[in-house]
Scaffold this motif. Sequence first.
Motif, PDB file in Angstrom:
ATOM      1  N   GLU A 174       0.828  -1.203   0.000  1.00  0.00           N
ATOM      2  CA  GLU A 174       0.000   0.000   0.000  1.00  0.00           C
ATOM      3  C   GLU A 174       0.867   1.260   0.000  1.00  0.00           C
ATOM      4  O   GLU A 174       0.570   2.232  -0.706  1.00  0.00           O
ATOM      5  N   ARG A 175       1.945   1.251   0.759  1.00  0.00           N
ATOM      6  CA  ARG A 175       2.824   2.427   0.816  1.00  0.00           C
ATOM      7  C   ARG A 175       3.552   2.655  -0.509  1.00  0.00           C
ATOM      8  O   ARG A 175       3.723   3.792  -0.931  1.00  0.00           O
ATOM      9  N   GLN A 176       3.974   1.568  -1.159  1.00  0.00           N
ATOM     10  CA  GLN A 176       4.716   1.744  -2.415  1.00  0.00           C
ATOM     11  C   GLN A 176       3.790   1.915  -3.616  1.00  0.00           C
ATOM     12  O   GLN A 176       4.241   2.190  -4.724  1.00  0.00           O
ATOM     13  N   ALA A 177       2.489   1.733  -3.384  1.00  0.00           N
ATOM     14  CA  ALA A 177       1.469   1.970  -4.413  1.00  0.00           C
ATOM     15  C   ALA A 177       1.718   1.137  -5.666  1.00  0.00           C
ATOM     16  O   ALA A 177       1.746   1.630  -6.788  1.00  0.00           O
ATOM     17  N   GLY A 178       1.883  -0.157  -5.471  1.00  0.00           N
ATOM     18  CA  GLY A 178       2.061  -1.057  -6.599  1.00  0.00           C
ATOM     19  C   GLY A 178       2.796  -2.313  -6.201  1.00  0.00           C
ATOM     20  O   GLY A 178       3.047  -2.551  -5.020  1.00  0.00           O
ATOM     21  N   GLY A 179       3.134  -3.108  -7.197  1.00  0.00           N
ATOM     22  CA  GLY A 179       3.830  -4.359  -6.950  1.00  0.00           C
ATOM     23  C   GLY A 179       2.997  -5.551  -7.364  1.00  0.00           C
ATOM     24  O   GLY A 179       1.792  -5.439  -7.615  1.00  0.00           O
ATOM     25  N   GLN A 180       3.663  -6.694  -7.448  1.00  0.00           N
ATOM     26  CA  GLN A 180       3.006  -7.931  -7.874  1.00  0.00           C
ATOM     27  C   GLN A 180       3.127  -8.986  -6.780  1.00  0.00           C
ATOM     28  O   GLN A 180       4.219  -9.197  -6.237  1.00  0.00           O
ATOM     29  N   VAL A 181       2.027  -9.623  -6.479  1.00  0.00           N
ATOM     30  CA  VAL A 181       1.997 -10.752  -5.537  1.00  0.00           C
ATOM     31  C   VAL A 181       1.568 -11.982  -6.325  1.00  0.00           C
ATOM     32  O   VAL A 181       0.544 -11.954  -7.018  1.00  0.00           O
ATOM     33  N   VAL A 182       2.341 -13.047  -6.219  1.00  0.00           N
ATOM     34  CA  VAL A 182       2.000 -14.312  -6.871  1.00  0.00           C
ATOM     35  C   VAL A 182       1.910 -15.387  -5.808  1.00  0.00           C
ATOM     36  O   VAL A 182       2.840 -15.575  -5.015  1.00  0.00           O
ATOM     37  N   VAL A 183       0.796 -16.078  -5.769  1.00  0.00           N
ATOM     38  CA  VAL A 183       0.558 -17.137  -4.794  1.00  0.00           C
ATOM     39  C   VAL A 183       0.359 -18.448  -5.545  1.00  0.00           C
ATOM     40  O   VAL A 183      -0.546 -18.560  -6.378  1.00  0.00           O
ATOM     41  N   ILE A 184       1.206 -19.419  -5.268  1.00  0.00           N
ATOM     42  CA  ILE A 184       1.047 -20.737  -5.903  1.00  0.00           C
ATOM     43  C   ILE A 184       0.014 -21.528  -5.127  1.00  0.00           C
ATOM     44  O   ILE A 184       0.243 -21.947  -3.993  1.00  0.00           O
ATOM     45  N   GLY A 185      -1.143 -21.689  -5.722  1.00  0.00           N
ATOM     46  CA  GLY A 185      -2.197 -22.493  -5.132  1.00  0.00           C
ATOM     47  C   GLY A 185      -2.170 -23.895  -5.716  1.00  0.00           C
ATOM     48  O   GLY A 185      -1.106 -24.463  -5.958  1.00  0.00           O
ATOM     49  N   SER A 186      -3.339 -24.438  -5.995  1.00  0.00           N
ATOM     50  CA  SER A 186      -3.417 -25.783  -6.573  1.00  0.00           C
ATOM     51  C   SER A 186      -4.827 -26.033  -7.073  1.00  0.00           C
ATOM     52  O   SER A 186      -5.809 -25.526  -6.497  1.00  0.00           O
ATOM     53  N   VAL A 187      -4.937 -26.825  -8.125  1.00  0.00           N
ATOM     54  CA  VAL A 187      -6.263 -27.257  -8.557  1.00  0.00           C
ATOM     55  C   VAL A 187      -6.936 -28.088  -7.460  1.00  0.00           C
ATOM     56  O   VAL A 187      -8.166 -28.217  -7.436  1.00  0.00           O
ATOM     57  N   ALA A 188      -6.143 -28.626  -6.537  1.00  0.00           N
ATOM     58  CA  ALA A 188      -6.714 -29.408  -5.426  1.00  0.00           C
ATOM     59  C   ALA A 188      -7.613 -28.558  -4.544  1.00  0.00           C
ATOM     60  O   ALA A 188      -8.459 -29.092  -3.821  1.00  0.00           O
ATOM     61  N   GLY A 189      -7.440 -27.232  -4.593  1.00  0.00           N
ATOM     62  CA  GLY A 189      -8.260 -26.356  -3.770  1.00  0.00           C
ATOM     63  C   GLY A 189      -9.607 -26.007  -4.375  1.00  0.00           C
ATOM     64  O   GLY A 189     -10.431 -25.356  -3.725  1.00  0.00           O
ATOM     65  N   ASP A 190      -9.848 -26.436  -5.612  1.00  0.00           N
ATOM     66  CA  ASP A 190     -11.107 -26.074  -6.272  1.00  0.00           C
ATOM     67  C   ASP A 190     -12.290 -26.920  -5.831  1.00  0.00           C
ATOM     68  O   ASP A 190     -13.440 -26.503  -5.982  1.00  0.00           O
ATOM     69  N   ARG A 191     -12.016 -28.101  -5.305  1.00  0.00           N
ATOM     70  CA  ARG A 191     -13.110 -29.002  -4.897  1.00  0.00           C
ATOM     71  C   ARG A 191     -12.576 -29.982  -3.866  1.00  0.00           C
ATOM     72  O   ARG A 191     -11.447 -30.459  -3.972  1.00  0.00           O
ATOM     73  N   GLY A 192     -13.375 -30.278  -2.872  1.00  0.00           N
ATOM     74  CA  GLY A 192     -12.971 -31.248  -1.857  1.00  0.00           C
ATOM     75  C   GLY A 192     -13.103 -32.669  -2.385  1.00  0.00           C
ATOM     76  O   GLY A 192     -14.211 -33.134  -2.672  1.00  0.00           O
ATOM     77  N   ARG A 193     -11.966 -33.363  -2.520  1.00  0.00           N
ATOM     78  CA  ARG A 193     -11.969 -34.732  -3.025  1.00  0.00           C
ATOM     79  C   ARG A 193     -11.625 -35.696  -1.900  1.00  0.00           C
ATOM     80  O   ARG A 193     -10.831 -35.384  -1.016  1.00  0.00           O
ATOM     81  N   ARG A 194     -12.165 -36.874  -1.972  1.00  0.00           N
ATOM     82  CA  ARG A 194     -12.004 -37.840  -0.899  1.00  0.00           C
ATOM     83  C   ARG A 194     -10.539 -38.099  -0.552  1.00  0.00           C
ATOM     84  O   ARG A 194     -10.170 -38.180   0.623  1.00  0.00           O
ATOM     85  N   LYS A 195      -9.672 -38.205  -1.568  1.00  0.00           N
ATOM     86  CA  LYS A 195      -8.289 -38.617  -1.328  1.00  0.00           C
ATOM     87  C   LYS A 195      -7.338 -37.462  -0.998  1.00  0.00           C
ATOM     88  O   LYS A 195      -6.183 -37.709  -0.676  1.00  0.00           O
ATOM     89  N   ASN A 196      -7.833 -36.205  -1.084  1.00  0.00           N
ATOM     90  CA  ASN A 196      -6.885 -35.098  -0.914  1.00  0.00           C
ATOM     91  C   ASN A 196      -7.537 -33.854  -0.305  1.00  0.00           C
ATOM     92  O   ASN A 196      -7.085 -32.743  -0.536  1.00  0.00           O
ATOM     93  N   TYR A 197      -8.586 -34.050   0.495  1.00  0.00           N
ATOM     94  CA  TYR A 197      -9.324 -32.869   0.948  1.00  0.00           C
ATOM     95  C   TYR A 197      -8.617 -32.090   2.046  1.00  0.00           C
ATOM     96  O   TYR A 197      -8.892 -30.899   2.233  1.00  0.00           O
ATOM     97  N   LEU A 198      -7.680 -32.704   2.768  1.00  0.00           N
ATOM     98  CA  LEU A 198      -6.965 -31.960   3.804  1.00  0.00           C
ATOM     99  C   LEU A 198      -6.036 -30.924   3.176  1.00  0.00           C
ATOM    100  O   LEU A 198      -6.118 -29.724   3.472  1.00  0.00           O
ATOM    101  N   TYR A 199      -5.162 -31.380   2.296  1.00  0.00           N
ATOM    102  CA  TYR A 199      -4.280 -30.460   1.573  1.00  0.00           C
ATOM    103  C   TYR A 199      -5.097 -29.494   0.722  1.00  0.00           C
ATOM    104  O   TYR A 199      -4.820 -28.290   0.686  1.00  0.00           O
ATOM    105  N   GLY A 200      -6.122 -30.015   0.055  1.00  0.00           N
ATOM    106  CA  GLY A 200      -6.956 -29.172  -0.800  1.00  0.00           C
ATOM    107  C   GLY A 200      -7.624 -28.052  -0.030  1.00  0.00           C
ATOM    108  O   GLY A 200      -7.738 -26.924  -0.521  1.00  0.00           O
ATOM    109  N   SER A 201      -8.048 -28.335   1.190  1.00  0.00           N
ATOM    110  CA  SER A 201      -8.719 -27.299   1.981  1.00  0.00           C
ATOM    111  C   SER A 201      -7.750 -26.192   2.376  1.00  0.00           C
ATOM    112  O   SER A 201      -8.123 -25.014   2.445  1.00  0.00           O
ATOM    113  N   ALA A 202      -6.482 -26.542   2.631  1.00  0.00           N
ATOM    114  CA  ALA A 202      -5.484 -25.524   2.953  1.00  0.00           C
ATOM    115  C   ALA A 202      -5.226 -24.631   1.739  1.00  0.00           C
ATOM    116  O   ALA A 202      -5.123 -23.402   1.865  1.00  0.00           O
ATOM    117  N   LYS A 203      -5.117 -25.228   0.556  1.00  0.00           N
ATOM    118  CA  LYS A 203      -4.911 -24.444  -0.658  1.00  0.00           C
ATOM    119  C   LYS A 203      -6.154 -23.604  -0.982  1.00  0.00           C
ATOM    120  O   LYS A 203      -6.040 -22.478  -1.486  1.00  0.00           O
TER     121      LYS A 203
END
Length: 245
Positions: free
Chosen positions: A126-155
Amino acid sequence: MKEHWLVIGATSAIARACIRELAQQGADITLVGRDLSDLEASASDARLRGAENARVLPCDVGDPHARQILLEQALIEQTRLNVLVAVGLMPEQDTMDTDPALLARMVESTYTGPMALLQGLAPHFERQAGGQVVVIGSVAGDRGRRKNYLYGSAKAGLATYAEGLRARLFPCGATVTVVKPGFIDTAMTWGLPGLFLVSSPESCAKAILKAAKKGQAVLYHPGFWRLIMLIIRHIPPTIMKRLKF
């Protein structure tokens, strides 16, 4: 003003590829992680590729005290801060089912820690009035799946946080890009069954930096994952709960 990229989780394959690209652009780079010898080797490589100032800062993102020290040391005077968050922990879900401590570490490393660091850096954007933030998420975070919902929920939590941060920083001109990789050829995906059309970290890095420069909100890579996840997000809950993937 010269660009400075703070790369949190600099030992990941995607982060390494991004660092190589940024070094060729002549940016200042701060490599953040736990393995100092590995980070120093990457910093030396970045200098050879064109980064005049490539430095290393130690930090375990799951440690609140370490996060505070990093925040105090993160800035480089007379540069414009950009941040790439590429940290995360993806243990086997069956293991986390029986190990609450491992589950807690996964959440701290994948969601709580990155969120706390970005929240601490938000006032500077906010002070520098600009900049880029990139966050590496995952497709695992788009839907809760039986085999990966713990990690997926964090993403998923991290992606939701990033969306709110994007709204907060919009008035000052800073951008927030959430990257949702599909199958990338990294140590995290090595040996997993059912992989197809795997992309390289180098291809992913080029797409990430291009999207960040444009201020793109969300990037699926490879791009066909946008369609795949669109279909998966529209599977009715009555069917989704029966799927075993």
